[in-house]
Design a protein around this motif. Structure first.
Motif, PDB file in Angstrom:
ATOM      1  N   SER A 180      40.682  46.295  26.959  1.00  0.00           N
ATOM      2  CA  SER A 180      40.507  46.308  27.904  1.00  0.00           C
ATOM      3  C   SER A 180      40.003  47.497  29.660  1.00  0.00           C
ATOM      4  CB  SER A 180      42.400  45.872  28.549  1.00  0.00           C
ATOM      5  OG  SER A 180      41.905  46.063  30.504  1.00  0.00           O
ATOM      6  N   VAL A 181      41.494  48.501  28.605  1.00  0.00           N
ATOM      7  CA  VAL A 181      41.375  50.041  28.839  1.00  0.00           C
ATOM      8  C   VAL A 181      39.910  50.806  29.308  1.00  0.00           C
ATOM      9  CG1 VAL A 181      42.758  52.370  28.668  1.00  0.00           C
ATOM     10  CG2 VAL A 181      44.092  50.921  28.880  1.00  0.00           C
ATOM     11  N   PHE A 182      39.103  50.187  27.769  1.00  0.00           N
ATOM     12  CA  PHE A 182      38.437  51.515  27.539  1.00  0.00           C
ATOM     13  C   PHE A 182      37.274  50.663  28.602  1.00  0.00           C
ATOM     14  CE2 PHE A 182      33.964  51.373  25.222  1.00  0.00           C
ATOM     15  CZ  PHE A 182      34.139  52.609  25.259  1.00  0.00           C
ATOM     16  N   TYR A 183      37.127  49.220  28.661  1.00  0.00           N
ATOM     17  CA  TYR A 183      36.255  48.450  30.290  1.00  0.00           C
ATOM     18  C   TYR A 183      36.650  49.355  31.341  1.00  0.00           C
ATOM     19  CZ  TYR A 183      34.042  45.050  32.690  1.00  0.00           C
ATOM     20  OH  TYR A 183      33.612  44.130  33.373  1.00  0.00           O
ATOM     21  N   ARG A 184      37.734  49.185  31.736  1.00  0.00           N
ATOM     22  CA  ARG A 184      37.838  49.748  32.439  1.00  0.00           C
ATOM     23  C   ARG A 184      37.591  51.513  33.108  1.00  0.00           C
ATOM     24  NH1 ARG A 184      43.280  50.016  36.229  1.00  0.00           N
ATOM     25  NH2 ARG A 184      41.983  49.251  37.411  1.00  0.00           N
ATOM     26  N   ILE A 185      37.526  52.308  31.898  1.00  0.00           N
ATOM     27  CA  ILE A 185      37.377  53.311  32.017  1.00  0.00           C
ATOM     28  C   ILE A 185      35.144  53.697  32.008  1.00  0.00           C
ATOM     29  CG2 ILE A 185      36.084  55.676  30.160  1.00  0.00           C
ATOM     30  CD1 ILE A 185      39.574  55.132  29.238  1.00  0.00           C
TER      31      ILE A 185
END
Length: 439
Positions: free
Chosen positions: A248-253
């Motif tokens: 999820s964090v990587f996707y937002r980045i």
């Protein structure tokens, strides 16, 4: 002469932006949860609804107040007044930021604020959610405006303070403390970033501001409704895609990459002033690291709250902060490197015209957006006119183009959210479109 042409190209961006935004906003209609807020305001009353949400859904009292506000008045153009309110508020807050942190004149700061605002409305990932949807527009944009106003007032406090400025700071902190957690995260990180960039030690002003913000945040977070909503939002979703927290964090980045590239189009306004305060490179890098940590923390909070990367509208806060960082970086790059070359002004004119043409392309969607609005209003009038016991035949709405139309033709939403807004318990039938019949 070239500088005047740059100014004209910058002003043209704001003019073209208003040419498509204002007509669509004037014809805007409620969508999705707007009807839910409207129903709850009717049942509970305006002030009673604040209490209802605090104990049954969420503690972000500023957010609830703003989302409820248009429903305290009656009129077919309340969505327009909501859009206009948030538009002017953001413009004023951006103007205050530019006047506080740069050497721009009043006229230039106003023109450049409109350019910056039009850039945000054009490039934000939230699209129609941020631009027109009342539940997101009047809330997220207004809350972002309060945050920008606070950061400007905080700078003024460190130069000279007065009772009026302290009163405004306390009011802004009250509003920010009652906003979504995203805004609170960036408010705290904004204070830290400011102190880093301006080499300010932690003083009594910082301690007082953070302590007062903490009190309002506790009032927000401790609301019983938060726990009810958290349990519902984090329920297992029957979908094929389930993100882990790191995914999820990587996707937002990765989702922020296009916006980061688009910030290059801020160069026309970034090159027009001399910084009042020169920041060391080391401090700028440290401040960017703090911003990165805030973005990751925000991403984690979104995952905890939604079990995914969060809705599109939550990107807006990070986008504004990133755009402000880009503005600072582009200004430094121009004053230290680009200003030496003669072709930089033609490049700025070119960038501004590209933004203007991008806005110009959206003007062609205005007629279809207004057509959607007219169909939606016709459907509302028809539903209101239906008597008890009648079977309501609901015509599906066409594509909304620039407006928001999530769930407008969804039967579950029509039954549970839309019809209760008009106090209808009738049986209904969602008619087929001509395309459905042909299939």
């Amino acid at each position: 002469m070239k500088k005047k042409i740059v100014d004209i190209s910058i002003i043209s961006v704001g003019v073209v932006f208003l040419c498509w935004y204002l007509p669509v906003a004037f014809n805007n209609v409620y969508a999705c949860d707007d009807y839910w807020f409207g129903t709850n305001v009717r049942i509970n009353g305006f002030w009673g609804n604040q209490q209802f949400y605090y104990f049954n859904w969420e503690g972000s009292y500023t957010h609830t107040f703003l989302a409820s506000l248009p429903h305290a008045f009656h009129g077919s153009h309340m969505p327009f007044f909501g859009n206009l309110f948030s538009l002017v508020l953001l413009l004023v807050s951006l103007f205050y930021v530019l006047r506080t942190y740069t050497s721009l004149s009043v006229k230039r700061a106003l023109a450049y604020s409109l350019y910056f605002l039009s850039f945000l409305y054009l490039c934000t990932k939230g699209n129609a959610e941020i631009r027109f949807w009342i539940c997101a527009n009047i809330t997220y944009i207004s809350e972002m405006s309060f945050l920008l106003l606070f950061l400007s007032l905080y700078h003024d406090l460190n130069k000279e303070s007065s009772y009026m400025k302290w009163l405004l700071v306390v009011f802004c902190l009250f509003l920010i403390g009652g906003s979504k957690l995203t805004f609170i995260i960036y408010a705290i990180s904004g204070i830290i970033i400011y102190n880093i960039l301006y080499n300010k030690p932690v003083n009594k002003n910082t301690v007082f501001v953070l302590s007062l913000l903490g009190i309002f945040v506790i009032l927000n977070v401790a609301a019983p409704g938060n726990f009810i909503r958290l349990e519902e939002e984090t329920m297992y979703k029957d979908t094929d895609i389930h993100m882990g927290i790191f995914e999820s964090v990587f996707y937002r980045i990765t989702e922020m990459k296009p916006f980061l590239l688009n910030t290059l189009f801020l160069l026309p306004i970034a090159a027009q002033w001399t910084n009042k305060h020169a920041c060391e490179k080391k401090r700028i890098l440290t401040a960017m690291a703090v911003f990165g940590a805030a973005f990751i923390l925000d991403s984690v909070v979104m995952y905890i709250c939604f079990n995914d990367s969060g809705p599109l509208r939550v990107y807006f806060v990070a986008e504004v902060f990133l755009a402000l960082f880009a503005l600072l970086g582009l200004n430094h790059f121009y004053t230290s490197v680009l200003c030496k070359y003669y072709y930089t002004r033609p490049a700025m004119i070119f960038f501004a015209l590209m933004v203007a043409f991008s806005h110009l392309s959206l003007i062609f969607h205005v007629p279809k957006s207004i057509e959607y609005s007219e169909k939606a209003r016709e459907r509302d009038k028809y539903v209101m006119s239906c008597a008890a016991g009648d079977t309501i035949e609901i015509a599906p709405l066409p594509s909304s183009y620039l407006m928001l139309s999530y769930f407008s033709n969804d039967e579950i939403w029509l039954e549970r959210i839309y019809l209760p807004y008009f106090q209808k318990e009738n049986k209904f039938v969602l008619l087929e479109t001509q395309n459905d019949i042909e299939k």
